[in-house]
Design a protein around this motif. Structure first.
Motif, PDB file in Angstrom:
ATOM      1  N   MET A   1      17.066  59.513  65.095  1.00 24.59           N
ATOM      2  CA  MET A   1      18.426  60.033  65.245  1.00 24.59           C
ATOM      3  C   MET A   1      19.207  59.214  66.269  1.00 24.59           C
ATOM      4  SD  MET A   1      19.207  64.086  65.777  1.00 24.59           S
ATOM      5  CE  MET A   1      19.741  64.470  67.451  1.00 24.59           C
ATOM      6  N   GLU A   2      19.453  57.936  65.929  1.00 21.11           N
ATOM      7  CA  GLU A   2      20.197  57.059  66.830  1.00 21.11           C
ATOM      8  C   GLU A   2      21.494  56.636  66.162  1.00 21.11           C
ATOM      9  OE1 GLU A   2      20.326  55.557  69.823  1.00 21.11           O
ATOM     10  OE2 GLU A   2      18.794  56.946  70.536  1.00 21.11           O
ATOM     11  N   TYR A   3      22.498  57.481  66.273  1.00 20.61           N
ATOM     12  CA  TYR A   3      23.765  57.158  65.641  1.00 20.61           C
ATOM     13  C   TYR A   3      24.752  56.671  66.681  1.00 20.61           C
ATOM     14  CZ  TYR A   3      21.780  60.203  62.035  1.00 20.61           C
ATOM     15  OH  TYR A   3      20.975  60.793  61.114  1.00 20.61           O
ATOM     16  N   LYS A   4      25.598  55.746  66.247  1.00 26.14           N
ATOM     17  CA  LYS A   4      26.601  55.210  67.161  1.00 26.14           C
ATOM     18  C   LYS A   4      27.916  55.976  66.987  1.00 26.14           C
ATOM     19  CE  LYS A   4      29.107  50.976  68.107  1.00 26.14           C
ATOM     20  NZ  LYS A   4      29.745  50.002  67.216  1.00 26.14           N
ATOM     21  N   VAL A   5      28.404  56.527  68.080  1.00 26.30           N
ATOM     22  CA  VAL A   5      29.674  57.250  68.036  1.00 26.30           C
ATOM     23  C   VAL A   5      30.796  56.302  68.437  1.00 26.30           C
ATOM     24  CG1 VAL A   5      31.006  59.159  69.022  1.00 26.30           C
ATOM     25  CG2 VAL A   5      28.552  59.436  68.611  1.00 26.30           C
ATOM     26  N   GLU A   6      31.839  56.264  67.623  1.00 27.81           N
ATOM     27  CA  GLU A   6      32.960  55.352  67.900  1.00 27.81           C
ATOM     28  C   GLU A   6      34.269  56.106  68.052  1.00 27.81           C
ATOM     29  OE1 GLU A   6      33.284  52.079  65.085  1.00 27.81           O
ATOM     30  OE2 GLU A   6      31.187  52.404  64.544  1.00 27.81           O
ATOM     31  N   ARG A   7      35.067  55.655  68.978  1.00 28.56           N
ATOM     32  CA  ARG A   7      36.433  56.148  69.051  1.00 28.56           C
ATOM     33  C   ARG A   7      37.172  55.632  67.828  1.00 28.56           C
ATOM     34  NH1 ARG A   7      39.743  57.700  73.934  1.00 28.56           N
ATOM     35  NH2 ARG A   7      41.580  58.579  72.938  1.00 28.56           N
ATOM     36  N   LEU A   8      37.841  56.507  67.096  1.00 30.85           N
ATOM     37  CA  LEU A   8      38.517  56.065  65.880  1.00 30.85           C
ATOM     38  C   LEU A   8      39.948  55.637  66.175  1.00 30.85           C
ATOM     39  CD1 LEU A   8      37.244  58.787  63.378  1.00 30.85           C
ATOM     40  CD2 LEU A   8      36.233  56.566  63.930  1.00 30.85           C
ATOM     41  N   LEU A   9      40.329  54.520  65.596  1.00 31.87           N
ATOM     42  CA  LEU A   9      41.684  54.018  65.769  1.00 31.87           C
ATOM     43  C   LEU A   9      42.540  54.506  64.609  1.00 31.87           C
ATOM     44  CD1 LEU A   9      40.808  50.386  66.910  1.00 31.87           C
ATOM     45  CD2 LEU A   9      41.308  52.387  68.340  1.00 31.87           C
ATOM     46  N   VAL A  10      43.805  54.743  64.895  1.00 31.24           N
ATOM     47  CA  VAL A  10      44.711  55.210  63.848  1.00 31.24           C
ATOM     48  C   VAL A  10      45.171  54.027  63.017  1.00 31.24           C
ATOM     49  CG1 VAL A  10      46.817  56.464  63.326  1.00 31.24           C
ATOM     50  CG2 VAL A  10      45.558  56.973  65.416  1.00 31.24           C
ATOM     51  N   ASN A  11      44.688  53.976  61.807  1.00 29.52           N
ATOM     52  CA  ASN A  11      45.183  52.974  60.866  1.00 29.52           C
ATOM     53  C   ASN A  11      45.038  53.558  59.458  1.00 29.52           C
ATOM     54  OD1 ASN A  11      42.449  52.531  59.994  1.00 29.52           O
ATOM     55  ND2 ASN A  11      42.161  51.292  61.850  1.00 29.52           N
TER      56      ASN A  11
ATOM     57  N   TYR B   1      29.800  56.241  61.562  1.00 31.12           N
ATOM     58  CA  TYR B   1      29.797  55.571  60.264  1.00 31.12           C
ATOM     59  C   TYR B   1      28.381  55.472  59.724  1.00 31.12           C
ATOM     60  CZ  TYR B   1      34.664  54.261  60.712  1.00 31.12           C
ATOM     61  OH  TYR B   1      36.018  54.303  60.804  1.00 31.12           O
ATOM     62  N   PHE B   2      28.249  55.620  58.411  1.00 28.87           N
ATOM     63  CA  PHE B   2      27.007  55.286  57.734  1.00 28.87           C
ATOM     64  C   PHE B   2      27.359  54.079  56.878  1.00 28.87           C
ATOM     65  CE2 PHE B   2      24.043  55.557  54.166  1.00 28.87           C
ATOM     66  CZ  PHE B   2      22.837  55.692  54.841  1.00 28.87           C
ATOM     67  N   GLY B   3      26.899  52.892  57.320  1.00 27.75           N
ATOM     68  CA  GLY B   3      27.413  51.673  56.699  1.00 27.75           C
ATOM     69  C   GLY B   3      28.911  51.600  56.963  1.00 27.75           C
ATOM     70  N   ASP B   4      29.690  51.482  55.889  1.00 27.46           N
ATOM     71  CA  ASP B   4      31.141  51.381  56.026  1.00 27.46           C
ATOM     72  C   ASP B   4      31.842  52.726  55.975  1.00 27.46           C
ATOM     73  OD1 ASP B   4      31.449  48.756  56.371  1.00 27.46           O
ATOM     74  OD2 ASP B   4      32.073  48.279  54.314  1.00 27.46           O
ATOM     75  N   LYS B   5      31.073  53.770  55.743  1.00 25.93           N
ATOM     76  CA  LYS B   5      31.671  55.063  55.423  1.00 25.93           C
ATOM     77  C   LYS B   5      31.672  55.997  56.633  1.00 25.93           C
ATOM     78  CE  LYS B   5      31.138  58.756  52.034  1.00 25.93           C
ATOM     79  NZ  LYS B   5      32.498  58.642  51.486  1.00 25.93           N
ATOM     80  N   LEU B   6      32.846  56.571  56.909  1.00 27.16           N
ATOM     81  CA  LEU B   6      32.945  57.574  57.969  1.00 27.16           C
ATOM     82  C   LEU B   6      32.337  58.877  57.442  1.00 27.16           C
ATOM     83  CD1 LEU B   6      34.167  58.263  60.801  1.00 27.16           C
ATOM     84  CD2 LEU B   6      36.163  59.137  59.548  1.00 27.16           C
ATOM     85  N   VAL B   7      31.269  59.334  58.079  1.00 22.99           N
ATOM     86  CA  VAL B   7      30.564  60.512  57.541  1.00 22.99           C
ATOM     87  C   VAL B   7      30.658  61.726  58.467  1.00 22.99           C
ATOM     88  CG1 VAL B   7      28.975  59.099  56.181  1.00 22.99           C
ATOM     89  CG2 VAL B   7      28.312  59.814  58.506  1.00 22.99           C
TER      90      VAL B   7
END
Lengths: 155, 155
Positions: A1-11, A52-58
């Motif tokens: 369970m090592e997921y990377k949390v990212e701040r999402l940018l508005v685009n 993200y899982f790959g390219d997908k925001l999950v």
């Protein structure tokens, strides 16, 4: 369970991905408007964090720091984080994405208030969040749950 | 479409009926606690209004009058009604129960604010409610909708 949390940018890409989430509403629509009207720039910071899982925001959540003067939940009043729109896409649930996001929020070291759906009570309980004592004037139909870095002193 | 709207009294029968509604949460649990602890009396007034089909509560909503000093939605600030937990049991939907409750609320002659689920937007639109201009500090993840007896002047 090592997921990377990212701040999402508005685009536009992110806002398109948001459409997959049930919580899509006024907040997201207003971001689209602001982007189209150039009120905010492409890739502006948003209150959203995601995984993200790959390219997908999950998975995603919103976090916003409120100053103590808006605090009606903690004793004594203090700066705290509002957490809302925590959501994991159906196919990706029960894999720890939600836990990872909440643990990420806790690492800011501030108390957290959230107002989740009734059915998710068990999850929040597991994460150490506790219900408040209901106050109609303040809570109306909400079900606020609180978490405090040093443990909750009062309900 | 002639349904009778009743102010619901807090008693064990009503609180038992509330369990059938999805919105059952802290508010209802706290009423049960208050009743059991004799903090409120049996048959106390509640903020809930409902419609019965025979003996069965099939629709409900909560209404609460807020004073102008809490108003962050209307210009100029004024007393207004908060409307929440509008819900019709699944088998009784699409029969006008929801409309009847909202029309009942409008007859108080005060502006109304509600914060409905995203999916019910069309219903609220039909009832004359309009979205606000999103303000993150105030609205966070909410989708507030407003109605004004004289029509909304600003969004």
């Amino acid at each position: 369970m090592e997921y990377k949390v990212e701040r999402l940018l508005v685009n536009y890409k992110t806002l398109e991905e948001f459409k997959e989430f049930k919580g899509y509403g006024l907040q997201e629509l207003s971001m689209v408007d602001d982007l189209e009207a150039n009120i905010i720039e492409n890739d502006s910071q948003s209150p959203f964090y995601g995984i993200y899982f790959g390219d997908k925001l999950v998975a995603r959540m919103s976090l916003y720091e409120r100053s103590a003067k808006f605090d009606r939940y903690f004793e004594p009043n203090q700066d705290f984080l509002e957490l809302w729109k925590l959501e994991v896409l159906p196919k990706y649930q029960k894999k720890g994405y939600g836990e990872t996001l909440v643990e990420f929020a806790k690492r800011f070291g501030l108390p957290i208030k959230t107002n989740p759906r009734v059915k998710s009570q068990e999850f929040w309980n597991r994460m150490g969040f506790q219900p408040v004592e209901y106050d109609m004037e303040r809570d109306l139909g909400e079900n606020p749950l609180l978490w405090h870095p040093q443990g909750l002193k009062s309900s």
